[in-house]
Design an enzyme around this catalytic site. Structure first.
Site, PDB file in Angstrom:
ATOM      1  N   HIS A 170      25.474  45.184   0.265  1.00  0.00           N
ATOM      2  CA  HIS A 170      24.994  46.566   0.169  1.00  0.00           C
ATOM      3  C   HIS A 170      23.487  46.632   0.393  1.00  0.00           C
ATOM      4  CE1 HIS A 170      25.280  50.734  -0.594  1.00  0.00           C
ATOM      5  NE2 HIS A 170      26.194  50.708  -1.527  1.00  0.00           N
ATOM      6  N   ASP A 391      40.729  49.117  15.820  1.00  0.00           N
ATOM      7  CA  ASP A 391      41.755  48.492  16.653  1.00  0.00           C
ATOM      8  C   ASP A 391      41.180  47.254  17.341  1.00  0.00           C
ATOM      9  OD1 ASP A 391      43.719  47.781  18.422  1.00  0.00           O
ATOM     10  OD2 ASP A 391      43.868  49.735  19.406  1.00  0.00           O
TER      11      ASP A 391
END
Length: 451
Positions: A170, A391
């Site tokens: 983060h 994808d």
């Protein structure tokens, strides 16, 4: 090979580590990019990890061959790291305000799990423990503190499906950064080239920050509440449209300020916040001033707008106070959310955003952080994030999950449903509040509990 036996759902689960290696950029990082300075906002985040796992079912497609998946993913990751070069670097220490872009590489673990993919999709959010599906356990708070920026684990399930688990520190970026990175990597895998026109549009944008001293976060660690529980609620787009109409009708009647085209997220956040405050009132018998806190993406709100692919923590924290019982209405809360959001438009710089965050943290400390925290509700929206569209060449995931640890504060996490026809709301409240919350008639007229 390392084998790990885990007890899950009443049975022993065999989890086997097949390989573990470091994936380096396919070409070395140029000397002038060897140091990546963290922004003043980046430095306000503790060294925690954002853990995303994407599940892909084996639908019998010949392109979905687990034998070749790992090889193709490593190759495309190596190429993608030439663009996302800081991800292959290291923090010299967990508190150093810059990344040493030394091309040491991203951890890539391949593992085999004898469970069905469906096992991890069906278990409840509260019982879900998926640390072993992530490389080196880089999930949320990671101790001892790691200096790695990212890690990947490719999990093969007994059904032939796979889980691609990506951990990102983060300290180098927010949810948008993680989404951009994963989509860039997947596009390189799908199109086979960094120079393909579909990939070029996803190239990262880096902002060059001056080197600074480490900024110590001023907020204390949140107090943990042992009786927090988590439940998931589903809201279809049709029901959310009805909710928007209801908010607009009340505002049009003149009882609250006019609201200009509220979004699905704004009206749903208002409904959840209103229901949570009402539940707390019913439990205690009286009203307490409360706060709604919402992280907001600043990329399109800065004076000099930044591309969505900008790397970093480009965030502000929006606070909506509810100081009187008369302010508890859907239309009033939606109006306040839109007002607070509009005030963030035109932020001068990332430095100004950091100063505002520090000021807000100081305000919480001065007013008694623990007391304020118990009356605050944090709402994080992941709606619109492209996690459900990643994808790699074998189709879109059946689901994408942020494997967050049990929360230590009241709040809501919103994300699009996998089919795109609504919003899933993960609600975290104290047990007694939840019992009242989940039976609220207005809430249940727009959504339902997901078992």
């Amino acid at each position: 090979m390392m084998m790990v036996k885990l007890l899950r759902s009443g049975r022993r689960q065999l989890h086997t580590i097949i390989t573990r290696e470091l994936i380096k950029p396919s070409s070395p990082t140029p000397p002038h990019l060897k140091t990546y300075n963290l922004s003043s906002v980046d430095q306000l985040f503790h060294q925690t990890y954002i853990p995303l796992i994407l599940f892909y079912a084996n639908n019998g497609d010949c392109s979905f061959s687990t034998k070749h998946i790992a090889q193709e993913m490593k190759k495309s990751l190596s190429h993608s790291l030439t663009r996302y070069y800081p991800f292959a670097g290291r923090l010299p220490t967990p508190t150093t305000p810059y990344v040493d872009c030394n091309d040491e590489g991203v951890i890539f673990v391949e593992a085999k799990n004898d469970s069905q993919l469906k096992t991890f999709q069906d278990i409840t959010e509260q019982d879900r423990n998926m640390d072993h599906l992530f490389a080196d356990g880089l999930v949320c708070e990671n101790y001892p503190l790691s200096t790695n920026i990212a890690g990947v684990q490719l999990n093969h399930f007994a059904c032939g499906g796979v889980g691609v688990a990506v951990s990102m520190s983060h300290i180098i970026g927010d949810g948008s950064t993680l989404g951009s990175f994963v989509n860039h990597w997947a596009s390189v895998a799908r199109y086979g080239s960094l120079d393909h026109q579909e990939v070029l549009a996803l190239n990262p944008h880096f902002v060059q920050y001056p080197k600074t001293l480490h900024i110590q976060p001023k907020s204390p660690v949140n107090q943990a509440y042992a009786n927090l529980v988590t439940k998931k609620f589903l809201f279809t787009n049709t029901k959310l449209s009805h909710l928007k109409n209801k908010v607009n009708q009340v505002a049009a009647a003149g009882s609250t300020p006019r609201i200009n085209n509220p979004t699905r997220v704004e009206v749903l956040t208002s409904l959840l916040y209103k229901t949570a405050i009402t539940a707390a009132m019913k439990k205690s018998g009286y009203f307490k001033p409360s706060y709604l806190l919402m992280p907001v993406d600043l990329r399109d709100k800065l004076v000099e707008k930044l591309p969505q692919t900008t790397v970093g923590n480009l965030l502000a924290l929006m606070m909506v106070p509810t100081t009187h019982e008369t302010e508890i209405s859907l239309s009033a809360m939606t109006a306040e959310i839109k007002k607070a959001k509009s005030q963030l438009q035109g932020v001068q710089s990332v430095q100004h955003a950091a100063e505002n965050l520090q000021s807000l943290m100081s305000k919480f400390v001065n007013e008694g952080f623990e007391d304020v925290a118990k009356r605050s509700y944090v709402c994080s929206s992941l709606c619109g994030f492209p996690f459900n569209k990643v994808d790699f060449g074998w189709g879109k995931p059946t689901s994408g999950i942020l494997a967050l640890k049990p929360a230590d504060s009241n709040g809501f996490v919103l994300k699009d449903t996998p089919d795109g026809d609504g919003i899933e709301a993960l609600v975290i409240l104290e047990k007694e509040d939840m019992e009242i919350f989940q039976n609220d008639k207005e809430l249940l007229s727009f959504g339902n509990i997901s078992e």
